[in-house]
Design a protein around this motif. Structure first.
Motif, PDB file in Angstrom:
ATOM      1  N   GLN A  39       0.742  -1.177  -0.623  1.00  0.00           N
ATOM      2  CA  GLN A  39       0.107  -0.001   0.209  1.00  0.00           C
ATOM      3  C   GLN A  39       0.448   1.310  -0.078  1.00  0.00           C
ATOM      4  O   GLN A  39       1.537   1.362   0.779  1.00  0.00           O
ATOM      5  N   ASP A  41       1.846   4.640   0.375  1.00  0.00           N
ATOM      6  CA  ASP A  41       1.445   5.886   1.436  1.00  0.00           C
ATOM      7  C   ASP A  41       1.050   7.270   0.489  1.00  0.00           C
ATOM      8  O   ASP A  41       1.753   8.017   0.003  1.00  0.00           O
ATOM      9  N   TYR A  42      -0.424   7.663   1.039  1.00  0.00           N
ATOM     10  CA  TYR A  42      -1.213   8.229   0.807  1.00  0.00           C
ATOM     11  C   TYR A  42      -0.698   9.419   1.019  1.00  0.00           C
ATOM     12  O   TYR A  42      -0.831  11.000   0.829  1.00  0.00           O
ATOM     13  N   GLN A  43      -0.061  10.026   2.275  1.00  0.00           N
ATOM     14  CA  GLN A  43       0.162  11.639   3.170  1.00  0.00           C
ATOM     15  C   GLN A  43       1.709  12.369   2.052  1.00  0.00           C
ATOM     16  O   GLN A  43       1.982  13.211   1.225  1.00  0.00           O
ATOM     17  N   TYR A  45       1.853  10.580  -1.467  1.00  0.00           N
ATOM     18  CA  TYR A  45       1.373  10.996  -2.761  1.00  0.00           C
ATOM     19  C   TYR A  45       1.057  12.165  -2.688  1.00  0.00           C
ATOM     20  O   TYR A  45       1.394  13.482  -3.405  1.00  0.00           O
ATOM     21  N   ASP A  60      -8.525  11.902  -3.760  1.00  0.00           N
ATOM     22  CA  ASP A  60      -8.841  11.281  -2.821  1.00  0.00           C
ATOM     23  C   ASP A  60      -8.462   9.856  -1.703  1.00  0.00           C
ATOM     24  O   ASP A  60      -8.051   9.474  -2.712  1.00  0.00           O
ATOM     25  N   LYS A  61      -8.643   9.727  -0.633  1.00  0.00           N
ATOM     26  CA  LYS A  61      -7.795   8.550  -0.343  1.00  0.00           C
ATOM     27  C   LYS A  61      -8.361   7.570  -0.970  1.00  0.00           C
ATOM     28  O   LYS A  61      -8.345   6.365  -1.391  1.00  0.00           O
ATOM     29  N   PHE A  64      -7.243   7.147  -5.075  1.00  0.00           N
ATOM     30  CA  PHE A  64      -6.099   6.677  -4.555  1.00  0.00           C
ATOM     31  C   PHE A  64      -5.925   5.419  -4.338  1.00  0.00           C
ATOM     32  O   PHE A  64      -5.293   4.758  -5.448  1.00  0.00           O
ATOM     33  N   PHE A  65      -6.401   4.673  -3.379  1.00  0.00           N
ATOM     34  CA  PHE A  65      -6.084   3.128  -3.081  1.00  0.00           C
ATOM     35  C   PHE A  65      -7.290   2.600  -4.487  1.00  0.00           C
ATOM     36  O   PHE A  65      -6.863   1.349  -4.113  1.00  0.00           O
ATOM     37  N   HIS A  68      -4.548   2.505  -8.072  1.00  0.00           N
ATOM     38  CA  HIS A  68      -3.083   1.917  -6.473  1.00  0.00           C
ATOM     39  C   HIS A  68      -3.316  -0.182  -6.657  1.00  0.00           C
ATOM     40  O   HIS A  68      -2.794  -0.776  -6.961  1.00  0.00           O
TER      41      HIS A  68
END
Length: 82
Positions: A39, A41-43, A45, A60-61, A64-65, A68
């Motif tokens: 996974q 790292d969202y921050q 990104y 948004d989260k 984004f996920f 990925h």
């Protein structure tokens, strides 16, 4: 080590230092565990998107996920920022 002061600020400073260190370790442990299971790292990104693409709002989260996960497990297209 902070110098002890009569008003108890040294104890407060030490408590803040310990809290900040614990928060940083927790954040790093979470980041490491996330990277170990693939996974991103969202921050990181969001910081990258704000620095390199300031004219576009970051995903948004959830989006984004999902992108990925599609990239990792197959799916249409894939994700490529730059």
């Amino acid at each position: 080590m902070p110098e002890p002061k009569a008003d108890g600020r040294a104890a407060l400073d030490l408590a803040c230092l310990c809290r900040d260190t614990a928060v940083r370790w927790g954040r790093d442990a979470r980041r490491t565990a996330s990277l170990m299971i693939g996974q991103p790292d969202y921050q990181a990104y969001v910081e990258h998107a704000q620095a390199r693409h300031p004219d576009q709002p970051p995903l948004d989260k959830t989006a984004f996920f999902r992108l990925h996960e599609q990239r990792r497990f197959g799916g249409s297209g894939g994700f490529r920022c730059c």
